[in-house]
Design an enzyme around this catalytic site. Structure first.
Site, PDB file in Angstrom:
ATOM      1  N   SER A  84      33.193   9.211  23.975  1.00 29.64           N
ATOM      2  CA  SER A  84      34.579   9.558  24.313  1.00 29.64           C
ATOM      3  C   SER A  84      34.916   9.326  25.780  1.00 29.64           C
ATOM      4  CB  SER A  84      34.857  11.027  23.968  1.00 29.64           C
ATOM      5  OG  SER A  84      34.131  11.899  24.814  1.00 29.64           O
ATOM      6  N   LYS A 123      35.423  15.862  29.545  1.00 35.44           N
ATOM      7  CA  LYS A 123      36.695  15.139  29.587  1.00 35.44           C
ATOM      8  C   LYS A 123      37.190  15.068  31.032  1.00 35.44           C
ATOM      9  CE  LYS A 123      36.603  15.228  25.075  1.00 35.44           C
ATOM     10  NZ  LYS A 123      36.232  14.025  24.295  1.00 35.44           N
TER      11      LYS A 123
END
Length: 231
Positions: A84, A123
């Site tokens: 990701s 993230k």
């Protein structure tokens, strides 16, 4: 009749030299020629001794570095699992996370997600506390430069949007949360994965509470060909 004592004088002989002078010889001793097996054995032994010396030298330095990283700098190691955050972080990368309570915009963080998961997420922070937010359809707009929300008639016109506005397509769940807000609340963050096509982030679950943030990913220490600071 008197006796006469005869004195006998005994001359002492010179002491013999006990040290023999070495006789110079033109012949030098020939060095023993080592076999290939003996040469390799000595080479391995020397290499082993060198490695041991290096370990003895490096061990205190490594211990000190570990102490600095984990106690003074308040950090912890992690391994990245997934894609990701490509291309910034790759699957299997090992990173150092620096614990902090006040992450900055665009820093990469680790946190406990607001969804059921056994693992922490990694993230990048896109939206900070105080950023203006508004929605239109399934689109979320975030702006940290504008002082007020744009007029309703301007929401659809991209050329009329304030400079620095980020447009993001979000899920219904995230939309329900964000549509109630005019600004990102204090202590909350909007995060995205760098690999937008393969990332579960604030587009799916909404804002991240600052209390759930562990820290900032600051350094990658493995694999060795990718060692360096994370930006």
């Amino acid at each position: 009749m008197s006796s006469v004592r005869e004195d006998r004088t005994i001359k002492s002989r010179p002491k013999e030299e006990l040290v023999r002078k070495s006789v110079p010889s033109n012949k030098r001793r020939k060095k023993k020629k080592l076999s290939k097996e003996e040469f390799e054995k000595r080479k391995k032994k020397k290499r082993k001794e060198n490695i041991i010396e290096i370990i003895k030298f490096m061990f205190p330095i490594v211990i000190f570095a570990v102490f600095v990283f984990f106690f003074i700098l308040n950090t912890s190691p992690h391994m990245v699992d997934g894609d990701s955050m490509k291309p910034t972080l790759l699957n299997g990368d090992r990173v150092i996370v620096r614990r902090t309570k006040e992450p900055k915009r665009y820093e990469v963080i680790t946190f406990k997600p607001p969804v059921k998961s056994e693992f922490q997420y990694v993230k990048r922070i896109i939206g900070m506390p105080g950023d203006l937010v508004w929605t239109e359809g399934n689109d979320l707009f975030i702006n940290h430069q504008a002082e007020s929300l744009p007029k309703a008639s301007e929401l659809s016109a991209a050329n009329e949007l304030p400079d620095g506005t980020i447009k993001i397509n979000v899920s219904e769940e995230s939309l329900d949360q964000m549509s109630q807000l005019k600004k990102i609340p204090k202590g909350h963050y909007f995060v995205l994965g760098d690999n937008r096509n393969n990332s579960s982030d604030s587009r799916a679950f909404g804002l991240v509470d600052g209390q759930a943030i562990e820290g900032v990913v600051s350094f990658r220490f493995a694999p060795f060909d990718h060692i360096g600071w994370i930006k």
